[in-house]
Scaffold this active site. Structure first.
Site, PDB file in Angstrom:
ATOM      1  N   LYS A 136      -1.760   3.342  -5.926  1.00 56.28           N
ATOM      2  CA  LYS A 136      -0.935   2.995  -4.756  1.00 56.28           C
ATOM      3  C   LYS A 136      -0.333   1.626  -5.016  1.00 56.28           C
ATOM      4  O   LYS A 136      -0.898   0.838  -5.782  1.00 56.28           O
ATOM      5  CB  LYS A 136      -1.796   2.937  -3.494  1.00 56.28           C
ATOM      6  CG  LYS A 136      -1.004   3.045  -2.207  1.00 56.28           C
ATOM      7  CD  LYS A 136      -0.754   4.486  -1.806  1.00 56.28           C
ATOM      8  CE  LYS A 136       0.233   4.597  -0.676  1.00 56.28           C
ATOM      9  NZ  LYS A 136       0.371   5.974  -0.180  1.00 56.28           N
ATOM     10  N   ASP A 196       6.303   5.870   0.473  1.00 59.64           N
ATOM     11  CA  ASP A 196       5.321   5.794   1.557  1.00 59.64           C
ATOM     12  C   ASP A 196       6.052   5.062   2.685  1.00 59.64           C
ATOM     13  O   ASP A 196       7.292   5.061   2.715  1.00 59.64           O
ATOM     14  CB  ASP A 196       4.058   5.036   1.103  1.00 59.64           C
ATOM     15  CG  ASP A 196       2.911   5.117   2.121  1.00 59.64           C
ATOM     16  OD1 ASP A 196       2.307   6.188   2.250  1.00 59.64           O
ATOM     17  OD2 ASP A 196       2.621   4.112   2.803  1.00 59.64           O
TER      18      ASP A 196
HETATM   19  P1  NDP Z   1       8.033   5.992   7.362  1.00 57.22           P
HETATM   20  O1  NDP Z   1       8.300   4.609   6.950  1.00 57.22           O
HETATM   21  O2  NDP Z   1       9.058   7.042   7.137  1.00 57.22           O
HETATM   22  O3  NDP Z   1       7.660   6.026   8.923  1.00 57.22           O
HETATM   23  C1  NDP Z   1       6.593   5.306   9.430  1.00 57.22           C
HETATM   24  C2  NDP Z   1       6.566   5.466  10.937  1.00 57.22           C
HETATM   25  O4  NDP Z   1       5.365   4.903  11.444  1.00 57.22           O
HETATM   26  C3  NDP Z   1       7.704   4.744  11.625  1.00 57.22           C
HETATM   27  O5  NDP Z   1       8.017   5.401  12.811  1.00 57.22           O
HETATM   28  C4  NDP Z   1       7.083   3.370  11.898  1.00 57.22           C
HETATM   29  O6  NDP Z   1       7.690   2.659  12.963  1.00 57.22           O
HETATM   30  C5  NDP Z   1       5.674   3.761  12.260  1.00 57.22           C
HETATM   31  N1  NDP Z   1       4.775   2.642  11.922  1.00 57.22           N
HETATM   32  C6  NDP Z   1       4.610   2.059  10.715  1.00 57.22           C
HETATM   33  N2  NDP Z   1       3.731   1.051  10.787  1.00 57.22           N
HETATM   34  C7  NDP Z   1       3.341   1.002  12.072  1.00 57.22           C
HETATM   35  C8  NDP Z   1       2.447   0.184  12.780  1.00 57.22           C
HETATM   36  N3  NDP Z   1       1.778  -0.812  12.167  1.00 57.22           N
HETATM   37  N4  NDP Z   1       2.270   0.435  14.098  1.00 57.22           N
HETATM   38  C9  NDP Z   1       2.947   1.436  14.725  1.00 57.22           C
HETATM   39  N5  NDP Z   1       3.817   2.246  14.097  1.00 57.22           N
HETATM   40  C10 NDP Z   1       4.007   2.031  12.799  1.00 57.22           C
HETATM   41  O7  NDP Z   1       6.644   6.379   6.661  1.00 57.22           O
HETATM   42  P2  NDP Z   1       6.008   7.819   6.424  1.00 57.22           P
HETATM   43  O8  NDP Z   1       6.393   8.748   7.518  1.00 57.22           O
HETATM   44  O9  NDP Z   1       6.282   8.201   5.029  1.00 57.22           O
HETATM   45  O10 NDP Z   1       4.453   7.487   6.510  1.00 57.22           O
HETATM   46  C11 NDP Z   1       3.699   7.606   7.711  1.00 57.22           C
HETATM   47  C12 NDP Z   1       2.225   7.737   7.381  1.00 57.22           C
HETATM   48  O11 NDP Z   1       2.027   8.896   6.556  1.00 57.22           O
HETATM   49  C13 NDP Z   1       1.618   6.566   6.590  1.00 57.22           C
HETATM   50  O12 NDP Z   1       0.268   6.410   6.980  1.00 57.22           O
HETATM   51  C14 NDP Z   1       1.672   7.077   5.155  1.00 57.22           C
HETATM   52  O13 NDP Z   1       0.723   6.426   4.329  1.00 57.22           O
HETATM   53  C15 NDP Z   1       1.323   8.530   5.380  1.00 57.22           C
HETATM   54  N6  NDP Z   1       1.687   9.428   4.287  1.00 57.22           N
HETATM   55  C16 NDP Z   1       2.997   9.534   3.885  1.00 57.22           C
HETATM   56  C17 NDP Z   1       3.321  10.400   2.858  1.00 57.22           C
HETATM   57  C18 NDP Z   1       4.736  10.646   2.452  1.00 57.22           C
HETATM   58  O14 NDP Z   1       4.957  11.565   1.665  1.00 57.22           O
HETATM   59  N7  NDP Z   1       5.708   9.913   2.954  1.00 57.22           N
HETATM   60  C19 NDP Z   1       2.283  11.149   2.126  1.00 57.22           C
HETATM   61  C20 NDP Z   1       0.955  11.032   2.699  1.00 57.22           C
HETATM   62  C21 NDP Z   1       0.698  10.179   3.719  1.00 57.22           C
HETATM   63  P3  NDP Z   1       8.641   1.414  12.631  1.00 57.22           P
HETATM   64  O15 NDP Z   1       9.909   2.008  12.136  1.00 57.22           O
HETATM   65  O16 NDP Z   1       8.788   0.688  13.919  1.00 57.22           O
HETATM   66  O17 NDP Z   1       7.936   0.580  11.591  1.00 57.22           O
END
Ligand code: NDP
Length: 453
Positions: free
Chosen positions: A126, A166
């Site tokens: 990571k 991510d």
């Molecule tokens: P994105 O950046 O596309 O979206 C993240 C979302 O979560 C946004 O809506 C963001 O809001 C919100 N968010 C992020 N940090 C916080 C926080 N501290 N508090 C509240 N809301 C938050 O990321 P992903 O959708 O790719 O990832 C989301 C989750 O899924 C993570 O935990 C990631 O590790 C996990 N994941 C992702 C994978 C992938 O293929 N993308 C694979 C496996 C797991 P804002 O825009 O306001 O920051």
């Protein structure tokens, strides 16, 4: 907690100070693994657990870049190469101001078990940076990505370490990172996944994590002869994972009531429709706006801002059947978990990594709900990244149907592994033990085969 785990945790905390997320991830896994270590003294003798929690390599570097005002900015870059026993390091890059060594170590640690569960030959890694893409324009993001890759390129390669996206790293960032890697190395290889479709990407990769989390929930429901049809669902986040979780839930006839970002959440009592979801995709992926605008556009929805310091999140306090946390780590604490249970939620499928804290996990397990931990439920993303690597090696793209079919098959197989392993170790229905032990065994055996390295 057994004496062995207690001693291990004392050492982990002493050796890795100020890394609470890493401690949490290790403790959760170690509590499951004690069941294995009791039955298999060979793992304890080979110190597999002690070795698996120590990264094979940690790379930390300076990322200097110049913003549009001509001011020099300095961020910190990381890559954690956690374990390569069963394949090249594989795992995403996160760009978010909260990123630090401890958070990336927890993510890299989880990734080792997750990748093992996919049945594909991928080790765990990571990386990322404390860079915040929010509020930056495309040129600034490009300059940052180029500077980041100018160091990272020395450490990665299609047979060594293959990063992906991510939080904060989507198609745009992968494009800039890939462009710089190609320029520095003068080679076109599958060194990153999540690439654009016309330059080596795979169909279904953007959808894979969200679709996979829904397929996993459907598999869990099948064990109770139930389906997602008509189920009321709470989804958090509004990024990649949340969007495609919502899309698949709608396709399977479920009702999605919520979405969020780090500022607040919307509750749409009429449910999010395919048309409303298109609005969210445009809002988040193109205009890069805030979820609040959803409630300004659709009168059936209310917006509530969220106070990150409050003792619970109101998003998890609505009547529903299923929850799909898809934002970030520790977004469900003990109180949130209790609220979910009180509101009738009996399926939790984690799209995010470690979104439930230890207290919440214990509550879900003690209540016997269908609880799919992130390691298993969100493995679809990395699984399709693995399929992207295969297509790159063959230089042959698969069709959408073919990749989706394989994804469904992999999610089924992960579910089966978790279920069977949980039963074998005397804790039927406990997907946490199933995922932790199921992921561990393959890596542990490979480590023993390869000697003390
Ligand atoms: P994105 O950046 O596309 O979206 C993240 C979302 O979560 C946004 O809506 C963001 O809001 C919100 N968010 C992020 N940090 C916080 C926080 N501290 N508090 C509240 N809301 C938050 O990321 P992903 O959708 O790719 O990832 C989301 C989750 O899924 C993570 O935990 C990631 O590790 C996990 N994941 C992702 C994978 C992938 O293929 N993308 C694979 C496996 C797991 P804002 O825009 O306001 O920051």
């Amino acid at each position: 907690m057994s004496d062995y785990i207690q001693d291990l945790m004392i050492e982990v905390k002493a050796k890795n100070p100020s890394q609470p997320e890493f401690h949490q991830a290790v403790e959760e896994v170690a509590e499951s693994l004690i069941l294995v270590l009791d039955r298999h003294p060979e793992y304890r003798a080979a110190k597999i657990l002690e070795r698996i929690i120590e990264p094979e390599r940690v790379i930390m570097f300076r990322v200097p870049w110049v913003d549009d005002q001509g001011e020099v900015q300095v961020n910190r870059g990381f890559r954690i190469e956690m374990n390569s026993a069963i394949g090249p390091y594989k795992g995403g890059l996160r760009f978010h101001p909260s990123v630090n060594l401890g958070i990336l170590k927890f993510l890299a640690f989880e990734q080792v078990f997750k990748n093992s569960l996919t049945t594909l030959p991928m080790g765990g890694g990571k990386g990322g940076s404390d860079f915040d893409p929010k509020g930056k324009n495309d040129n600034e993001v490009m300059r940052f990505c180029q500077s980041f890759m100018t160091e990272l390129y020395r450490h990665i390669g299609p047979n060594t370490d293959v990063p992906a996206g991510d939080i904060g790293v989507g198609g745009r960032e992968i494009g800039y990172l890939f462009g710089q890697y190609k320029k520095l190395r003068n080679e076109f290889t599958g060194v990153l996944t999540g690439k654009g479709l016309n330059w080596g990407g795979s169909l279904i990769r953007p959808e894979a994590t969200g679709f996979g989390a829904v397929y996993f929930a459907a598999e869990m429901l099948k064990t109770r002869k139930d389906t997602l049809e008509g189920k009321k669902c709470l989804v958090s986040g509004s990024g990649n994972v949340a969007q495609f979780t919502t899309e698949k839930l709608l396709e399977l006839g479920a009702r999605v009531l919520t979405l969020s970002d780090s500022s607040g959440y919307i509750y749409d009592e009429e449910g999010i429709t395919a048309e409303k979801l298109e609005f969210v995709k445009e809002l988040k992926n193109v205009r890069r706006g805030r979820i609040k605008e959803y409630a300004e556009k659709y009168s059936s929805a209310v917006y509530e801002s969220v106070d990150a310091t409050a003792d619970h999140s109101p998003l998890w306090d609505h009547k529903a059947d299923c929850a799909f946390p898809s934002a970030t780590q520790n977004e469900i604490n003990g109180k949130d978990a209790q609220n979910l249970l009180n509101n009738g939620v009996f399926v939790v499928s984690e799209g995010a990594n470690m979104p439930t804290n230890l207290e919440g996990v214990k509550l879900f397990l003690s209540e016997g709900i269908l609880y799919g931990p992130g390691k298993a439920a969100n493995a679809g993303g990395v699984a399709v990244s693995g399929l992207e690597m295969t297509q790159n090696t063959m230089r042959l793209p698969w069709t959408r149907e073919e990749v989706d079919q394989r994804l469904q098959q992999i999610m089924k197989s992960i579910h089966e592994t978790c279920k069977v392993v949980a039963e074998r170790f005397g804790t039927p229905g406990n997907y946490v033990n199933g995922a932790n032990i199921g992921g561990f065994l393959k890596v542990a055996d490979a480590m023993i085969d390869q000697g003390i390295v």
